[in-house]
Design a protein around this motif. Structure first.
Motif, PDB file in Angstrom:
ATOM      1  N   GLU A 100     -12.428  -0.974  -2.112  1.00 26.76           N
ATOM      2  CA  GLU A 100     -11.547   0.207  -2.008  1.00 26.76           C
ATOM      3  C   GLU A 100     -11.813   1.119  -3.203  1.00 26.76           C
ATOM      4  OE1 GLU A 100      -9.090   0.896   0.241  1.00 26.76           O
ATOM      5  OE2 GLU A 100      -9.533  -0.903   1.428  1.00 26.76           O
ATOM      6  N   LEU A 112       3.778  -3.632   2.995  1.00 25.46           N
ATOM      7  CA  LEU A 112       4.065  -2.836   4.194  1.00 25.46           C
ATOM      8  C   LEU A 112       4.852  -1.563   3.873  1.00 25.46           C
ATOM      9  CD1 LEU A 112       4.956  -5.513   6.916  1.00 25.46           C
ATOM     10  CD2 LEU A 112       2.835  -4.180   6.677  1.00 25.46           C
ATOM     11  N   PRO A 122      -3.350   3.462   3.083  1.00 27.15           N
ATOM     12  CA  PRO A 122      -3.696   3.511   4.508  1.00 27.15           C
ATOM     13  C   PRO A 122      -3.039   2.339   5.244  1.00 27.15           C
ATOM     14  CG  PRO A 122      -5.672   3.588   3.119  1.00 27.15           C
ATOM     15  CD  PRO A 122      -4.519   3.345   2.211  1.00 27.15           C
ATOM     16  N   VAL A 123      -2.653   2.576   6.484  1.00 26.97           N
ATOM     17  CA  VAL A 123      -1.894   1.579   7.241  1.00 26.97           C
ATOM     18  C   VAL A 123      -2.609   0.226   7.334  1.00 26.97           C
ATOM     19  CG1 VAL A 123      -0.880   1.039   9.486  1.00 26.97           C
ATOM     20  CG2 VAL A 123      -0.732   3.345   8.588  1.00 26.97           C
ATOM     21  N   ASP A 124      -3.911   0.243   7.577  1.00 26.93           N
ATOM     22  CA  ASP A 124      -4.607  -1.045   7.737  1.00 26.93           C
ATOM     23  C   ASP A 124      -4.647  -1.819   6.422  1.00 26.93           C
ATOM     24  OD1 ASP A 124      -6.251   0.923   6.768  1.00 26.93           O
ATOM     25  OD2 ASP A 124      -8.087   0.030   7.577  1.00 26.93           O
ATOM     26  N   LEU A 125      -4.707  -1.112   5.307  1.00 22.91           N
ATOM     27  CA  LEU A 125      -4.698  -1.808   4.009  1.00 22.91           C
ATOM     28  C   LEU A 125      -3.325  -2.437   3.757  1.00 22.91           C
ATOM     29  CD1 LEU A 125      -6.110  -2.596   1.381  1.00 22.91           C
ATOM     30  CD2 LEU A 125      -5.446  -0.387   0.417  1.00 22.91           C
ATOM     31  N   ARG A 126      -2.292  -1.726   4.153  1.00 25.73           N
ATOM     32  CA  ARG A 126      -0.932  -2.290   4.002  1.00 25.73           C
ATOM     33  C   ARG A 126      -0.825  -3.623   4.721  1.00 25.73           C
ATOM     34  NH1 ARG A 126       2.614   2.738   6.131  1.00 25.73           N
ATOM     35  NH2 ARG A 126       1.234   4.303   5.243  1.00 25.73           N
ATOM     36  N   SER A 127      -1.258  -3.648   5.972  1.00 25.74           N
ATOM     37  CA  SER A 127      -1.105  -4.912   6.713  1.00 25.74           C
ATOM     38  C   SER A 127      -2.036  -5.983   6.177  1.00 25.74           C
ATOM     39  CB  SER A 127      -1.324  -4.741   8.220  1.00 25.74           C
ATOM     40  OG  SER A 127      -1.723  -3.457   8.541  1.00 25.74           O
ATOM     41  N   ARG A 128      -3.227  -5.566   5.687  1.00 23.59           N
ATOM     42  CA  ARG A 128      -4.143  -6.570   5.130  1.00 23.59           C
ATOM     43  C   ARG A 128      -3.507  -7.198   3.877  1.00 23.59           C
ATOM     44  NH1 ARG A 128      -9.232  -6.770   2.055  1.00 23.59           N
ATOM     45  NH2 ARG A 128      -9.203  -4.558   1.566  1.00 23.59           N
ATOM     46  N   GLU A 146      -0.378  -7.372   3.089  1.00 22.87           N
ATOM     47  CA  GLU A 146       0.811  -8.154   3.436  1.00 22.87           C
ATOM     48  C   GLU A 146       0.400  -9.605   3.723  1.00 22.87           C
ATOM     49  OE1 GLU A 146       3.939  -6.803   3.336  1.00 22.87           O
ATOM     50  OE2 GLU A 146       4.829  -8.731   3.842  1.00 22.87           O
TER      51      GLU A 146
END
Ligand code: SAH
Length: 368
Positions: A19, A39, A45-51, A53
């Motif tokens: 990143e 989250l 970015p949304v996908d990084l948040r879920s990763r 988490e």
């Protein structure tokens, strides 16, 4: 896999190597400064948040939450990796909000009148497990700001010195708590007091005294056999002189045991040269110790005796007795367990929560 608050800044950097460089600081600040879960980090970015988490799991799994004092006191029972359990207490007062955190699962100090001591030692907490208790409490306290943190939950903080001190540093540097709002309470581990004396952060020190003659203290606080009063007094003296900070003593008032005029005289003789403040705590009931706390009038008299002898003393307001959240009652026992907090007729709310479990092995002896 390190948990959310056990990962170091450097390891977080490695984890986010693919990143942009600024992300590491962003996530670190999100976790510590903003108390956010991955989250909730809307600047990522949304996908990084879920990763994140998933790859940065939480360490504490909430098993139970009890509420007392009209919602002003909350106690959590958390399960940790490996199944050990700890408790954390949040107390709201008109002028402050205090979190009482655990430093060990269980305790090896064996003080008879303390429920944690009665249950014995399970394991050391990691720095991240300590931080996460604070983060949980601080989030719960919102919109009020958590103003004080006391290491007065389960365990002996100075028998887990390095991790506790790393937590103190992180609370100060990354979560923005002033060291003066942090208090470490000890049963009187002299090497730990010496180390604290030389630390640069001026945290408060409280020593659980309970008796000021060796014969009685050996019985109430068995570690006194290793670190007797004369040596403890010297370590306290050095602490006060070198650090210039105020010291306080905790004294759980036990009916007919340590609340006699002679006890007040001994305590005054011990505390006065140290200019220590005394916190009187009427003994809270625990399943394994049948002697009662000093009745209210006796507490008042004991305090007057101390004041008359030139010692500053205050009586600690008892919080959360109905949910076994008061001083010395933390035992990580669910409310429906036979040795758990007994019903007192006062309604309490109880929420049981099942989070995600993680597995990570830590085996270390909490004995000193
Ligand atoms: N091990 C550390 C941190 C725990 S602080 C220490 O002993 O200082 C918890 C405080 O509550 C200590 O002062 C402890 O002595 C006190 N305590 C223990 N059992 C108690 C009880 N039944 N009633 C009131 N205070 C108690």
């Amino acid at each position: 896999m390190p948990t959310r608050y056990d990962i170091s800044l450097a390891s977080l950097g490695e984890l986010l190597a693919d990143e942009p460089a600024y992300r590491t600081k962003q996530v670190w600040t999100g976790l510590h400064g903003k108390l956010r879960t991955p989250l909730e980090m809307t600047d990522l970015p949304v996908d990084l948040r879920s990763r994140l988490e998933v790859i940065l799991p939480t360490a504490l799994r909430e098993k139970e939450r009890s509420v007392a004092d009209d919602g002003e006191t909350i106690k959590w029972l958390f399960e940790l990796d490996g199944g050990a359990r700890i408790e954390t207490v949040l107390m709201a007062y008109p002028d402050r909000v205090t979190a009482c955190v655990s430093s060990q699962a269980g305790c090896a100090m064996d003080c008879q009148f303390c429920a944690t001591g009665q249950a014995g030692f399970t394991r050391q907490l990691t720095t991240g497990e300590i931080i996460e208790q604070v983060v949980t409490a601080a989030r719960e306290a919102l919109p009020r700001r958590l103003s004080r943190i006391v290491f007065m939950g389960m365990g002996e903080p100075l028998a887990n010195y390095d991790r506790v001190w790393a937590a103190v540093r992180r609370l100060h540097e990354d979560l923005g708590f002033s060291a003066r709002h942090l208090t470490i309470s000890t049963v009187g581990i002299i090497p730990g007091i010496r180390r604290l004396t030389d630390e640069d952060l001026p945290v408060n020190l409280a020593v659980s005294l309970h008796a000021a003659n060796d014969e009685l203290r050996n019985r109430l606080v068995p570690i006194n056999r290793r670190y007797p009063l004369a040596a403890l007094g010297e370590a306290c003296q050095e602490y006060v002189e070198k650090s210039g900070r105020r010291l306080s003593f905790e004294w759980a008032l036990i009916d007919g045991v340590n609340d006699r005029p002679s006890d007040a005289a001994e305590l005054a003789a011990f505390a006065r040269p140290l200019r220590a403040h005394v916190n009187l705590i009427p003994l809270n009931p625990t399943p394994g110790y049948l002697v009662q706390g000093t009745p209210r009038a006796g507490v008042r008299d004991f305090r007057s005796l101390l004041t008359g002898l030139g010692v500053n003393a205050t009586v600690r307001i008892t919080r959360g007795q109905d949910i076994a959240a008061a001083c010395g009652q933390l035992a990580s026992v669910p409310r429906d367990h036979p040795t758990g907090p007994r019903g007192s007729g006062v309604p309490v709310r109880l929420v049981t929560t099942e989070g995600q479990n993680r597995s990570r092995d830590i085996t270390e002896d909490g004995r000193i």
